[in-house]
Motif scaffolding. Structure first.
Motif, PDB file in Angstrom:
ATOM      1  N   VAL A 184      37.740  34.279  47.630  1.00 35.21           N
ATOM      2  CA  VAL A 184      37.056  33.276  47.590  1.00 35.21           C
ATOM      3  C   VAL A 184      37.705  32.827  45.379  1.00 35.21           C
ATOM      4  O   VAL A 184      37.271  31.388  45.469  1.00 35.21           O
ATOM      5  CB  VAL A 184      35.742  33.669  47.181  1.00 35.21           C
ATOM      6  N   ALA A 185      37.628  33.994  44.892  1.00 32.83           N
ATOM      7  CA  ALA A 185      37.669  33.170  43.180  1.00 32.83           C
ATOM      8  C   ALA A 185      38.678  32.639  43.285  1.00 32.83           C
ATOM      9  O   ALA A 185      39.106  31.938  42.665  1.00 32.83           O
ATOM     10  CB  ALA A 185      38.140  34.934  42.666  1.00 32.83           C
ATOM     11  N   VAL A 186      40.464  33.874  44.043  1.00 31.62           N
ATOM     12  CA  VAL A 186      41.364  32.806  43.880  1.00 31.62           C
ATOM     13  C   VAL A 186      41.871  31.206  44.273  1.00 31.62           C
ATOM     14  O   VAL A 186      41.430  30.613  43.452  1.00 31.62           O
ATOM     15  CB  VAL A 186      42.090  33.584  45.075  1.00 31.62           C
ATOM     16  N   SER A 187      40.478  30.554  45.550  1.00 35.91           N
ATOM     17  CA  SER A 187      40.923  29.420  45.684  1.00 35.91           C
ATOM     18  C   SER A 187      39.404  28.578  44.845  1.00 35.91           C
ATOM     19  O   SER A 187      40.679  27.499  43.889  1.00 35.91           O
ATOM     20  CB  SER A 187      39.223  29.796  47.162  1.00 35.91           C
ATOM     21  N   ALA A 188      38.857  29.377  43.829  1.00 39.52           N
ATOM     22  CA  ALA A 188      38.009  28.408  43.397  1.00 39.52           C
ATOM     23  C   ALA A 188      38.966  28.068  41.929  1.00 39.52           C
ATOM     24  O   ALA A 188      38.716  27.378  41.515  1.00 39.52           O
ATOM     25  CB  ALA A 188      36.434  29.453  42.576  1.00 39.52           C
ATOM     26  N   ILE A 189      39.170  29.135  41.777  1.00 41.54           N
ATOM     27  CA  ILE A 189      40.289  29.282  39.938  1.00 41.54           C
ATOM     28  C   ILE A 189      41.683  27.653  40.601  1.00 41.54           C
ATOM     29  O   ILE A 189      41.649  27.095  39.678  1.00 41.54           O
ATOM     30  CB  ILE A 189      41.166  30.513  39.949  1.00 41.54           C
ATOM     31  N   LEU A 190      42.417  27.993  41.775  1.00 44.71           N
ATOM     32  CA  LEU A 190      43.200  26.523  42.210  1.00 44.71           C
ATOM     33  C   LEU A 190      42.644  25.867  42.107  1.00 44.71           C
ATOM     34  O   LEU A 190      43.498  24.556  41.638  1.00 44.71           O
ATOM     35  CB  LEU A 190      43.777  26.837  43.424  1.00 44.71           C
ATOM     36  N   SER A 191      40.880  25.355  42.524  1.00 46.72           N
ATOM     37  CA  SER A 191      40.514  23.994  42.987  1.00 46.72           C
ATOM     38  C   SER A 191      40.153  23.372  41.627  1.00 46.72           C
ATOM     39  O   SER A 191      40.249  22.068  41.153  1.00 46.72           O
ATOM     40  CB  SER A 191      39.025  24.743  44.204  1.00 46.72           C
ATOM     41  N   ILE A 192      39.755  24.174  40.682  1.00 53.52           N
ATOM     42  CA  ILE A 192      39.766  23.769  39.349  1.00 53.52           C
ATOM     43  C   ILE A 192      40.792  23.141  38.521  1.00 53.52           C
ATOM     44  O   ILE A 192      40.730  22.676  37.852  1.00 53.52           O
ATOM     45  CB  ILE A 192      38.511  24.930  38.495  1.00 53.52           C
TER      46      ILE A 192
END
Length: 226
Positions: free
Chosen positions: A162-170
């Motif tokens: 989830v953390a990696v996804s959040a970083i990619l998303s932002i």
């Protein structure tokens, strides 16, 4: 043959659960966030992204375990392709048969529907004892390397995803996509559905499978989708 049919049915139902979570627009389950965000960034089919990301999880297992990597787990690449193909199919089905969520109540309904489908799909595929999904394989590999409980490593891995996804998303989309309250709800709710299905259907399913397997009640912390 019965086990294989139930296994594939479980993967397909899980895929439809993922598609229902996408329709909800309240976030997908933790383990599906990277494929979803990647598909949004690259503007390609989520099923393709799922296959590629899940295959990377198999390679990660090899890096973590080295010679300890179970050779049979290389077949998880095939499972990754099947899962990705099912998601491609169910995303199209969901777009046709599931009405667009017209309000927050409808969105929450789709979140619950998604959890129910994911839980049932996981219950089915776990009971067949054929092959774990790659994300669960990574959690198992982390548990071996760190000598910590599997359930702890599963939680750690899910929220790392989830953390990696959040970083990619932002970084690439300038906003959070696929990560909302539905993600948090699914992180806990899917396990509750697995417990319910296990209590109600485990014995009948084992009888149907001819008692060829010996499975304990799955730990909801370690069995959530891949």
């Amino acid at each position: 043959m019965k086990r294989l049919i139930i296994y594939l049915a479980g993967l397909f139902i899980m895929a439809f659960g993922v598609s229902a979570s996408i329709v909800s627009n309240l976030g997908v389950s933790p383990i599906d966030t990277i494929p979803y965000v990647t598909s949004e960034i690259l503007k390609i089919d989520m099923g393709i992204c799922t296959t590629v990301i899940f295959t990377c999880y198999v390679l990660l297992q090899i890096l973590l375990l080295g010679r300890q990597f179970p050779k049979r787990n290389i077949l998880q690449i095939v499972v990754s392709a099947v899962s990705g193909g099912f998601i491609s199919i169910t995303n199209r089905l969901a777009a046709v048969i599931l009405p667009e969520a017209s309000g927050y109540g409808m969105q929450l309904f789709y979140v619950v529907l998604s959890m129910a489908l994911l839980g049932f799909g996981i219950f089915l595929y776990v009971e067949t004892d054929i092959m774990s999904l790659p994300a669960e394989g990574v959690a198992q590999a982390l548990a071996i390397r760190t000598k910590r409980p599997m359930s702890t490593m599963k939680i750690f891995f899910d929220w790392s995803v989830v953390a990696v996804s959040a970083i990619l998303s932002i970084c690439f989309l300038k906003e959070f996509r696929g990560i909302r309250e539905g993600t948090l709800i699914a992180a806990f709710g899917v396990g509750l559905f697995i417990k319910l299905y296990t209590r109600c259907f485990q014995k009948p399913l084992q009888r149907f499978l001819g008692k060829e397997i010996h499975s304990a009640q799955p730990d909801p912390e370690i069995s959530q989708p891949d």
